[in-house]
Design an enzyme around this catalytic site. Structure first.
Site, PDB file in Angstrom:
ATOM      1  N   SER A  10       0.829  -1.219   0.000  1.00 26.29           N
ATOM      2  CA  SER A  10       0.000   0.000   0.000  1.00 26.29           C
ATOM      3  C   SER A  10       0.859   1.263   0.000  1.00 26.29           C
ATOM      4  CB  SER A  10      -0.914  -0.012   1.230  1.00 26.29           C
ATOM      5  OG  SER A  10      -0.119  -0.183   2.400  1.00 26.29           O
ATOM      6  N   THR A  43       7.261   4.744   1.394  1.00 28.09           N
ATOM      7  CA  THR A  43       6.707   5.957   0.778  1.00 28.09           C
ATOM      8  C   THR A  43       6.481   7.063   1.803  1.00 28.09           C
ATOM      9  OG1 THR A  43       5.622   4.599  -0.907  1.00 28.09           O
ATOM     10  CG2 THR A  43       4.750   6.824  -0.581  1.00 28.09           C
ATOM     11  N   TYR A  45       7.945   7.865   4.360  1.00 29.39           N
ATOM     12  CA  TYR A  45       9.133   8.525   4.918  1.00 29.39           C
ATOM     13  C   TYR A  45       9.913   9.338   3.885  1.00 29.39           C
ATOM     14  CZ  TYR A  45       7.959   5.699   8.888  1.00 29.39           C
ATOM     15  OH  TYR A  45       7.268   5.154   9.941  1.00 29.39           O
ATOM     16  N   GLY A  49      11.486  14.514  -2.420  1.00 25.70           N
ATOM     17  CA  GLY A  49      10.421  14.768  -3.377  1.00 25.70           C
ATOM     18  C   GLY A  49      10.433  13.862  -4.577  1.00 25.70           C
ATOM     19  N   GLU A 115      18.784  17.999  -5.985  1.00 23.59           N
ATOM     20  CA  GLU A 115      19.531  17.030  -5.171  1.00 23.59           C
ATOM     21  C   GLU A 115      20.726  16.534  -5.959  1.00 23.59           C
ATOM     22  OE1 GLU A 115      16.772  14.036  -3.706  1.00 23.59           O
ATOM     23  OE2 GLU A 115      15.378  15.566  -3.060  1.00 23.59           O
ATOM     24  N   HIS A 243      22.412   6.057   1.602  1.00 23.93           N
ATOM     25  CA  HIS A 243      22.196   7.510   1.583  1.00 23.93           C
ATOM     26  C   HIS A 243      23.329   8.148   2.369  1.00 23.93           C
ATOM     27  CE1 HIS A 243      20.437  11.445   1.920  1.00 23.93           C
ATOM     28  NE2 HIS A 243      19.450  11.080   1.120  1.00 23.93           N
ATOM     29  N   ARG A 290      25.016  10.038  -5.392  1.00 25.32           N
ATOM     30  CA  ARG A 290      25.075   9.466  -4.052  1.00 25.32           C
ATOM     31  C   ARG A 290      26.196   8.462  -3.810  1.00 25.32           C
ATOM     32  NH1 ARG A 290      18.864   8.556  -2.586  1.00 25.32           N
ATOM     33  NH2 ARG A 290      18.584  10.787  -2.486  1.00 25.32           N
ATOM     34  N   HIS A 351      19.713   2.523   2.148  1.00 24.75           N
ATOM     35  CA  HIS A 351      18.565   3.385   1.851  1.00 24.75           C
ATOM     36  C   HIS A 351      17.653   2.824   0.774  1.00 24.75           C
ATOM     37  CE1 HIS A 351      16.442   7.178   1.455  1.00 24.75           C
ATOM     38  NE2 HIS A 351      16.764   7.275   0.169  1.00 24.75           N
ATOM     39  N   GLU A 375       9.815  -0.103  -5.517  1.00 19.69           N
ATOM     40  CA  GLU A 375      11.195  -0.419  -5.133  1.00 19.69           C
ATOM     41  C   GLU A 375      11.532  -1.904  -5.255  1.00 19.69           C
ATOM     42  OE1 GLU A 375      12.525   1.658  -1.661  1.00 19.69           O
ATOM     43  OE2 GLU A 375      14.343   0.423  -1.500  1.00 19.69           O
ATOM     44  N   ARG A 386      20.941   4.811  -8.322  1.00 21.21           N
ATOM     45  CA  ARG A 386      19.732   5.598  -8.610  1.00 21.21           C
ATOM     46  C   ARG A 386      19.972   7.102  -8.454  1.00 21.21           C
ATOM     47  NH1 ARG A 386      15.387   7.531  -5.124  1.00 21.21           N
ATOM     48  NH2 ARG A 386      16.595   6.696  -3.409  1.00 21.21           N
TER      49      ARG A 386
END
Ligand code: FAD
Ligand code: SIN
Length: 541
Positions: A10, A43, A45, A49, A115, A243, A290, A351, A375, A386
């Site tokens: 969900s 999702t 957390y 954006g 970012e 991350h 990253r 992450h 994911e 990514r």
């Protein structure tokens, strides 16, 4: 139980697909299954954006495509990157129609963030709690859609294939077909079968394979492990994204994220001596992709023997910081850090899983009638690393594509054939067999094994790897696997036991992928194979 369309998960992927399908087929039932509360997802957390080409004067599809390909270090599927970037803005518009509020600037245009790895400002966000806002909007829309039912607190144990009808199913079986899933209903404590012609897995990531992660407890890679057990294809699991900037708070799990958007707005990484170190590693400094920033921090920590570096936001201006990052400001303040006066201690944390269930451009897996997106899927978008804020976008694009594919199949005379299906196959699928199992005598064994797994993965399969570390990890995982399978054969299933089993499988897949890849590329850095090979390939397990 039987449903027309079955959705596991969900988060943004599952709910987007459920909404589209339910609206297209108002007389059919869409059942969404989720293992805890509906909103407890990765999702919820998400902070920074959702990326998309929005300001067409400055930005372009080509720029977003290039940024994605560069971050992916040569391993992205260019065709898939083009699909996601070009279809993305339309999906974001739909999210706005569902009621998600993205921040606007004084002139009333969307306030776009930036970012690592992005050459332009293109990230739509809601303060620093974008995921929470999107999840809220999606659940609100779902509640207003009568033919969607959400079953909370139902743990999916395995997908049902012809293996459960007694047929031999191997990796070479061509027509492995999904008929639904077995679930442990945590309200009744009974194991039930849920049958459906079409099943979509949207089970999210697997950060819980590591000791330090930004992912909530639910992120145990269940969908990936289930597909692997069902002999479906899994790809590129060695690319676990760390991350760079999780808040360093020993003993707290999951780690609180300090969004990369803070660096996008001017935050600077400094080592324990206060030196801004990123310029030593990459010309893009704090906004390099990253993998590069996380490795640089790892190196600085190793040189100085510290467990963290710092993110300096003191120069950013209190009002501006609080306006964009109110949640981060409050969180830091709650542990005695006033970001306008003090630097924030940060360290990398597991992450995101760039690999996962191998899917095609229609979100089809290698198992018939089983789709995957979000994911848990490996679409080819991320390659070896990514690009920030591309995953919410990818989830929406492929949820839409899964819906479209199924819609087209049904248009082309394929039917849901509910009754025939129920009679012919549904009745033949056996109930869950719990014979010979008893209540677990010591739940603590399960908890201990999960901790061991996290320790092994963090110590030997982290940001920097080597052949001997991978060998060690595999040996230790073998033992954990054997012990857990024994427990599984003799013990009544519980979510804890299933999650342990799944996360060990995921750990195995990460190590196996890392062992096969004799090169360093993107997020996979092996000191014994420091160079990128000329022939770049996906590793399929
Ligand atoms: P999820 O949202 O994780 O949902 C998974 C669902 O599957 C849950 O409902 C869960 O209950 C269910 N499930 C799992 N296993 C089972 C089972 N066995 N039985 C029943 N149900 C099951 N990405 C961005 O693009 N931008 C960002 O700013 C961003 N920030 C992030 C910040 C944080 C702290 C984190 C952790 C991630 C962030 N990401 C971001 C990544 C992004 O949030 C996730 O990749 C994305 O939300 C995944 O969505 P999903 O729908 O695939 O899975
Ligand atoms: C962040 O806000 O830094 C996370 C963004 C992402 O994971 O894409």
């Amino acid at each position: 139980m039987q449903t027309d369309f079955l959705v596991i998960g969900s988060g943004i992927a599952g709910l987007t697909y459920a909404l589209k399908t339910a609206k297209q087929f108002p007389d059919k039932k869409v059942l969404v299954i989720t293992k805890t509360n509906a909103d407890e997802t990765n999702t919820k957390y998400a902070q920074g954006g959702i990326a998309g080409v929005w300001d067409e004067d400055k930005d372009s599809f080509d720029k977003h495509i290039d940024d994605t390909l560069i971050a992916g270090d040569g391993l992205c599927n260019k065709h898939i990157v083009e699909i996601v970037v070009k279809e993305g803005p339309e999906r974001i518009r739909e999210m706005i129609e569902y009621g998600a509020n993205f921040d606007k600037n004084e002139s009333g245009d969307y306030a776009l963030g930036r970012e690592g790895g992005h050459s332009e400002y293109r990230i739509l966000h809601h303060k620093d709690v974008t995921g929470k806002e999107m999840e809220r909007a999606l659940l609100h829309e779902v509640a207003a859609t009568p033919n969607i039912e959400i079953n909370n607190h139902c743990f999916v144990i395995d997908i049902i294939t012809q293996h459960h009808l007694g047929y031999l199913v191997t990796k070479s079986t061509l027509d492995i077909t999904c008929f639904g899933v077995y679930i442990l209903n945590l309200t009744t404590n009974k194991i039930e079968k849920v049958l459906s012609h079409f099943t979509l897995l949207a089970t999210g990531g697997c950060g819980q394979a590591y000791r330090t992660t930004t992912n909530p407890k639910i992120a145990t890679g269940d969908g990936i492990a289930m597909v692997y057990r069902a002999k479906g294809r899994i790809e590129n699991m060695e690319f676990i994204q760390f991350h760079p900037t999780a808040l360093f708070e020993p003993g707290v799990s999951p780690s609180f994220l300090i969004t990369e958007a803070v660096r996008g707005d001017g935050g600077i990484l400094r080592n324990k001596n206060g030196e801004a170190f990123m310029e030593k590693y990459d010309a893009r400094k704090d906004l390099a992709p990253r993998d590069i920033v996380a490795r640089a921090i790892d190196n600085e920590m190793k040189i100085s023997g510290t467990e963290h570096v710092y993110l300096d936001c003191r120069h950013m201006g209190k009002e501006k910081f609080i306006h964009h990052f109110p949640n981060i400001y409050e969180k830091c303040l709650s542990i005695g850090i006033d970001v306008t006066q003090h630097m924030i201690p940060v360290a990398p944390a597991a992450h995101y899983s760039c690999g996962g269930i191998k899917t095609d451009e229609h979100a089809r897996t290698s198992i018939q009638n089983l789709y995957a997106c979000g994911e848990c899927a490996s679409t080819g978008l991320h390659g070896a690393n990514r690009l920030a804020s591309n995953s919410l976008l990818e989830a929406m694009v492929f949820a839409h594509r899964a819906f479209l594919d199924i819609f087209t199949r049904l248009e082309n005379a394929e039917t849901l054939a509910a009754s025939a299906f129920a009679e012919n196959i549904g009745n033949a699928i056996p109930d869950w067999n719990a014979k010979g199992t008893s209540d677990p005598r010591e739940m603590i064994l399960i908890t201990q094994s999960q901790k061991e797994l996290q320790q092994i993965m963090s110590d030997y399969v982290g940001i920097v790897r080597s052949d001997i570390r991978l060998q060690r990890a595999m040996k230790r995982l073998d033992l954990l696997f054997e012990e857990t399978e024994n427990l599984y054969r003799n013990t009544k299933v519980s979510p804890q036991l299933c999650e342990l089993r799944n996360i060990i499988t995921v750990g195995y897949l990460i190590v196996k992928g890392a062992e096969f890849r004799k090169e360093s590329i993107g997020l996979h850095f092996n000191t014994d194979h420091p160079l990128k090979s000329e022939l770049l390939q996906n590793i399929i397990l």
